[in-house]
Motif scaffolding. Sequence first.
Motif, PDB file in Angstrom:
ATOM      1  N   SER A 107      30.097  34.338  48.826  1.00  0.00           N
ATOM      2  CA  SER A 107      29.412  34.634  47.566  1.00  0.00           C
ATOM      3  C   SER A 107      29.772  33.630  46.482  1.00  0.00           C
ATOM      4  O   SER A 107      28.931  33.285  45.637  1.00  0.00           O
ATOM      5  CB  SER A 107      29.783  36.045  47.093  1.00  0.00           C
ATOM      6  OG  SER A 107      31.173  36.136  46.791  1.00  0.00           O
ATOM      7  N   GLN A 108      31.007  33.146  46.509  1.00  0.00           N
ATOM      8  CA  GLN A 108      31.454  32.262  45.439  1.00  0.00           C
ATOM      9  C   GLN A 108      30.990  30.822  45.616  1.00  0.00           C
ATOM     10  O   GLN A 108      31.283  29.969  44.773  1.00  0.00           O
ATOM     11  CB  GLN A 108      32.976  32.351  45.314  1.00  0.00           C
ATOM     12  CG  GLN A 108      33.418  33.759  44.910  1.00  0.00           C
ATOM     13  CD  GLN A 108      34.909  33.923  44.754  1.00  0.00           C
ATOM     14  OE1 GLN A 108      35.674  32.984  44.965  1.00  0.00           O
ATOM     15  NE2 GLN A 108      35.342  35.118  44.385  1.00  0.00           N
ATOM     16  N   ARG A 109      30.232  30.581  46.689  1.00  0.00           N
ATOM     17  CA  ARG A 109      29.601  29.270  46.871  1.00  0.00           C
ATOM     18  C   ARG A 109      28.166  29.262  46.358  1.00  0.00           C
ATOM     19  O   ARG A 109      27.462  28.256  46.492  1.00  0.00           O
ATOM     20  CB  ARG A 109      29.610  28.882  48.350  1.00  0.00           C
ATOM     21  CG  ARG A 109      31.006  28.671  48.935  1.00  0.00           C
ATOM     22  CD  ARG A 109      30.919  28.209  50.379  1.00  0.00           C
ATOM     23  NE  ARG A 109      32.240  28.118  50.994  1.00  0.00           N
ATOM     24  CZ  ARG A 109      32.450  27.790  52.267  1.00  0.00           C
ATOM     25  NH1 ARG A 109      31.405  27.508  53.058  1.00  0.00           N
ATOM     26  NH2 ARG A 109      33.675  27.741  52.758  1.00  0.00           N
ATOM     27  N   ALA A 110      27.737  30.356  45.785  1.00  0.00           N
ATOM     28  CA  ALA A 110      26.368  30.444  45.273  1.00  0.00           C
ATOM     29  C   ALA A 110      26.170  29.463  44.125  1.00  0.00           C
ATOM     30  O   ALA A 110      27.101  29.183  43.362  1.00  0.00           O
ATOM     31  CB  ALA A 110      26.083  31.859  44.787  1.00  0.00           C
ATOM     32  N   PRO A 111      24.952  28.929  43.971  1.00  0.00           N
ATOM     33  CA  PRO A 111      24.670  28.049  42.839  1.00  0.00           C
ATOM     34  C   PRO A 111      24.930  28.776  41.519  1.00  0.00           C
ATOM     35  O   PRO A 111      24.545  29.935  41.363  1.00  0.00           O
ATOM     36  CB  PRO A 111      23.175  27.732  43.007  1.00  0.00           C
ATOM     37  CG  PRO A 111      22.881  27.996  44.448  1.00  0.00           C
ATOM     38  CD  PRO A 111      23.787  29.123  44.850  1.00  0.00           C
ATOM     39  N   ALA A 112      25.602  28.108  40.606  1.00  0.00           N
ATOM     40  CA  ALA A 112      25.896  28.692  39.290  1.00  0.00           C
ATOM     41  C   ALA A 112      26.523  30.073  39.433  1.00  0.00           C
ATOM     42  O   ALA A 112      26.130  31.028  38.762  1.00  0.00           O
ATOM     43  CB  ALA A 112      24.630  28.752  38.449  1.00  0.00           C
ATOM     44  N   HIS A 113      27.524  30.164  40.297  1.00  0.00           N
ATOM     45  CA  HIS A 113      28.128  31.462  40.612  1.00  0.00           C
ATOM     46  C   HIS A 113      28.624  32.195  39.372  1.00  0.00           C
ATOM     47  O   HIS A 113      28.373  33.390  39.199  1.00  0.00           O
ATOM     48  CB  HIS A 113      29.284  31.271  41.599  1.00  0.00           C
ATOM     49  CG  HIS A 113      30.074  32.517  41.849  1.00  0.00           C
ATOM     50  ND1 HIS A 113      31.221  32.835  41.137  1.00  0.00           N
ATOM     51  CD2 HIS A 113      29.876  33.546  42.711  1.00  0.00           C
ATOM     52  CE1 HIS A 113      31.696  33.994  41.558  1.00  0.00           C
ATOM     53  NE2 HIS A 113      30.910  34.446  42.516  1.00  0.00           N
ATOM     54  N   ALA A 114      29.325  31.483  38.496  1.00  0.00           N
ATOM     55  CA  ALA A 114      29.897  32.130  37.313  1.00  0.00           C
ATOM     56  C   ALA A 114      28.802  32.689  36.410  1.00  0.00           C
ATOM     57  O   ALA A 114      28.899  33.824  35.919  1.00  0.00           O
ATOM     58  CB  ALA A 114      30.769  31.142  36.541  1.00  0.00           C
ATOM     59  N   LEU A 115      27.752  31.901  36.195  1.00  0.00           N
ATOM     60  CA  LEU A 115      26.648  32.355  35.342  1.00  0.00           C
ATOM     61  C   LEU A 115      25.919  33.530  35.982  1.00  0.00           C
ATOM     62  O   LEU A 115      25.620  34.531  35.314  1.00  0.00           O
ATOM     63  CB  LEU A 115      25.675  31.204  35.095  1.00  0.00           C
ATOM     64  CG  LEU A 115      24.425  31.543  34.273  1.00  0.00           C
ATOM     65  CD1 LEU A 115      24.818  32.036  32.884  1.00  0.00           C
ATOM     66  CD2 LEU A 115      23.502  30.330  34.186  1.00  0.00           C
ATOM     67  N   LEU A 116      25.630  33.420  37.274  1.00  0.00           N
ATOM     68  CA  LEU A 116      24.930  34.490  37.982  1.00  0.00           C
ATOM     69  C   LEU A 116      25.742  35.784  37.933  1.00  0.00           C
ATOM     70  O   LEU A 116      25.199  36.861  37.641  1.00  0.00           O
ATOM     71  CB  LEU A 116      24.682  34.077  39.432  1.00  0.00           C
ATOM     72  CG  LEU A 116      23.991  35.099  40.339  1.00  0.00           C
ATOM     73  CD1 LEU A 116      22.610  35.449  39.800  1.00  0.00           C
ATOM     74  CD2 LEU A 116      23.889  34.560  41.770  1.00  0.00           C
ATOM     75  N   SER A 117      27.033  35.687  38.179  1.00  0.00           N
ATOM     76  CA  SER A 117      27.891  36.873  38.160  1.00  0.00           C
ATOM     77  C   SER A 117      27.923  37.510  36.779  1.00  0.00           C
ATOM     78  O   SER A 117      27.888  38.739  36.646  1.00  0.00           O
ATOM     79  CB  SER A 117      29.315  36.503  38.589  1.00  0.00           C
ATOM     80  OG  SER A 117      29.333  36.040  39.922  1.00  0.00           O
ATOM     81  N   SER A 118      27.979  36.664  35.755  1.00  0.00           N
ATOM     82  CA  SER A 118      28.026  37.173  34.388  1.00  0.00           C
ATOM     83  C   SER A 118      26.742  37.902  34.020  1.00  0.00           C
ATOM     84  O   SER A 118      26.779  38.997  33.440  1.00  0.00           O
ATOM     85  CB  SER A 118      28.272  36.016  33.414  1.00  0.00           C
ATOM     86  OG  SER A 118      28.283  36.473  32.084  1.00  0.00           O
ATOM     87  N   VAL A 119      25.604  37.321  34.363  1.00  0.00           N
ATOM     88  CA  VAL A 119      24.313  37.927  34.028  1.00  0.00           C
ATOM     89  C   VAL A 119      24.123  39.245  34.777  1.00  0.00           C
ATOM     90  O   VAL A 119      23.732  40.263  34.192  1.00  0.00           O
ATOM     91  CB  VAL A 119      23.160  36.952  34.344  1.00  0.00           C
ATOM     92  CG1 VAL A 119      21.813  37.656  34.222  1.00  0.00           C
ATOM     93  CG2 VAL A 119      23.217  35.747  33.411  1.00  0.00           C
TER      94      VAL A 119
END
Length: 234
Positions: free
Chosen positions: A207-219
């Motif tokens: 999951s943490q290899r997803a594009p823009a992981h930090a932004l996606l998780s935050s949203v």
Amino acid sequence: MLRSRCLKHSQLPHLRNFAHARPPVPSSAYLNRVSGPDVSTSSTPDDLSPSQRRLLEAALRVDQAGEVAANYIYEGQLAILRRDAAASALIQASSHHFSFDDMWAQEKKHLAVMNKLQVQHQVRPTALWQVAKVAGFGLGAMTALMGKEAAMACTEAVETVIGEHYDDQLKDLQGFTHPSIVLLRDVIREFRDDELEHLDTAVEHNSQRAPAHALLSSVVGMGCKVAIELCKRI
């Protein structure tokens, strides 16, 4: 008459499979009644203060809506990832091989139990029921279109918020002594542990290899928190 809004029977797994697939867990009290109902599964406290009653109703309203959304997230993901054998097997076991660790199957079980709890405790479902379905499916499909890592990042973000939410509920329900609430706390604890297993599974599957992981998780996480607050009230 209060009605339970639930998924169609064909969309739910055979409930007895859950009760016998592993040693008894608290939710088995709702899924495999071998004897008549007892006070813990057939009654609701009649001596709660108004604030306690509001707390109980808000908790069950949110939890039921959350399980609806979770089911539709997985449905949306599977609609996109169906041709990816590894990803679709992770989300939903095939009809020929039932896996109790399958994430969507567990969410279906959670919803089946929450539907029963909603009726038992005479709680009005959220007015945002249909919104939860559409938003859940849309979130699942959108993240799946970004790739299976993004789909797993969605699961990671959702389950992080839900794990914290269940922890808060366990604290809020301390001090309630009615047998039905004692059982409810045990069910919430069981479901929290299931959700945290889903979180671990998502991380194990990149999951943490997803594009823009930090932004996606935050949203996604912020969306979940807003939805929780809305469903408490509406």
